[in-house]
Design a protein around this motif. Structure first.
Motif, PDB file in Angstrom:
ATOM      1  N   MET A 160       4.370  52.857 -17.360  1.00 52.40           N
ATOM      2  CA  MET A 160       4.627  52.182 -16.115  1.00 52.40           C
ATOM      3  C   MET A 160       4.467  53.134 -14.935  1.00 52.40           C
ATOM      4  O   MET A 160       3.907  52.757 -13.920  1.00 52.40           O
ATOM      5  CB  MET A 160       6.052  51.618 -16.173  1.00 52.40           C
ATOM      6  CG  MET A 160       6.369  50.697 -15.066  1.00 52.40           C
ATOM      7  SD  MET A 160       5.375  49.233 -15.222  1.00 52.40           S
ATOM      8  CE  MET A 160       6.404  48.067 -14.502  1.00 52.40           C
ATOM      9  N   SER A 161       4.961  54.342 -15.048  1.00 56.06           N
ATOM     10  CA  SER A 161       4.883  55.333 -13.986  1.00 56.06           C
ATOM     11  C   SER A 161       3.433  55.721 -13.708  1.00 56.06           C
ATOM     12  O   SER A 161       3.053  55.899 -12.549  1.00 56.06           O
ATOM     13  CB  SER A 161       5.702  56.558 -14.383  1.00 56.06           C
ATOM     14  OG  SER A 161       5.517  57.574 -13.436  1.00 56.06           O
ATOM     15  N   LYS A 162       2.623  55.805 -14.742  1.00 55.76           N
ATOM     16  CA  LYS A 162       1.209  56.155 -14.557  1.00 55.76           C
ATOM     17  C   LYS A 162       0.476  55.037 -13.817  1.00 55.76           C
ATOM     18  O   LYS A 162      -0.389  55.307 -12.981  1.00 55.76           O
ATOM     19  CB  LYS A 162       0.552  56.405 -15.918  1.00 55.76           C
ATOM     20  CG  LYS A 162       1.019  57.668 -16.588  1.00 55.76           C
ATOM     21  CD  LYS A 162       0.318  57.847 -17.916  1.00 55.76           C
ATOM     22  CE  LYS A 162       0.856  59.083 -18.625  1.00 55.76           C
ATOM     23  NZ  LYS A 162       0.204  59.280 -19.917  1.00 55.76           N
TER      24      LYS A 162
ATOM     25  N   ALA B 241       1.386  55.266 -10.158  1.00 57.67           N
ATOM     26  CA  ALA B 241       0.698  56.418  -9.563  1.00 57.67           C
ATOM     27  C   ALA B 241      -0.768  56.093  -9.329  1.00 57.67           C
ATOM     28  O   ALA B 241      -1.348  56.466  -8.302  1.00 57.67           O
ATOM     29  CB  ALA B 241       0.842  57.635 -10.480  1.00 57.67           C
ATOM     30  N   ARG B 242      -1.395  55.376 -10.273  1.00 53.58           N
ATOM     31  CA  ARG B 242      -2.799  55.022 -10.126  1.00 53.58           C
ATOM     32  C   ARG B 242      -2.975  54.037  -8.957  1.00 53.58           C
ATOM     33  O   ARG B 242      -3.892  54.184  -8.136  1.00 53.58           O
ATOM     34  CB  ARG B 242      -3.307  54.404 -11.431  1.00 53.58           C
ATOM     35  CG  ARG B 242      -4.821  54.248 -11.451  1.00 53.58           C
ATOM     36  CD  ARG B 242      -5.388  53.913 -12.823  1.00 53.58           C
ATOM     37  NE  ARG B 242      -4.639  52.963 -13.624  1.00 53.58           N
ATOM     38  CZ  ARG B 242      -4.666  51.629 -13.459  1.00 53.58           C
ATOM     39  NH1 ARG B 242      -5.405  51.112 -12.507  1.00 53.58           N
ATOM     40  NH2 ARG B 242      -3.960  50.848 -14.248  1.00 53.58           N
ATOM     41  N   ARG B 243      -2.061  53.044  -8.850  1.00 48.93           N
ATOM     42  CA  ARG B 243      -2.139  52.089  -7.732  1.00 48.93           C
ATOM     43  C   ARG B 243      -1.894  52.780  -6.391  1.00 48.93           C
ATOM     44  O   ARG B 243      -2.556  52.490  -5.398  1.00 48.93           O
ATOM     45  CB  ARG B 243      -1.131  50.961  -7.934  1.00 48.93           C
ATOM     46  CG  ARG B 243      -1.640  49.911  -8.907  1.00 48.93           C
ATOM     47  CD  ARG B 243      -0.708  48.759  -8.937  1.00 48.93           C
ATOM     48  NE  ARG B 243       0.390  49.130  -9.833  1.00 48.93           N
ATOM     49  CZ  ARG B 243       1.440  48.390 -10.111  1.00 48.93           C
ATOM     50  NH1 ARG B 243       1.576  47.228  -9.534  1.00 48.93           N
ATOM     51  NH2 ARG B 243       2.373  48.798 -10.928  1.00 48.93           N
TER      52      ARG B 243
END
Length: 107
Positions: A1-3, A6-8
């Protein structure tokens, strides 16, 4: 979820950076165009800073025409040359006061 977040966030920041760059290019292009137009357009004459600059062209024309009309009346209605000259001198001395009283914008 954190990745994923971060990507968004990275995608949003990249989009903002592209928008900022596009805006900077538009602003720079607009400024270049303004400078070019400013260089190519002829500069208007600056108005004089004297006493007559306070009055519009119409007011100045009125002052001159009324003065000339007064001079013509003096020279046509008065017979004595000494009195004519005295009246012309008096008119020229009193003319600035008449203009200030009639056309003053401070009131």
């Amino acid at each position: 979820m954190s990745k994923e977040r971060a990507r968004r966030r990275a995608a949003r920041e990249a989009e903002l950076a592209r928008e900022r760059a596009a805006r900077r290019r538009r602003v720079a292009r607009r400024e270049r165009r303004r400078m070019l137009v400013r260089r190519l357009t002829p500069q208007s004459r600056r108005r004089s800073a004297g006493r007559l600059a306070r009055h519009s062209r119409t007011e100045r024309a009125g002052i001159v025409l009324l003065t000339l009309a007064s001079l013509i009346l003096i020279w046509s209605l008065v017979d004595d040359l000494a009195l004519r000259i005295a009246l012309v001198v008096l008119l020229l001395l009193v003319l600035p006061a008449i203009v200030v009283i009639a056309l003053d914008r401070r009131t």
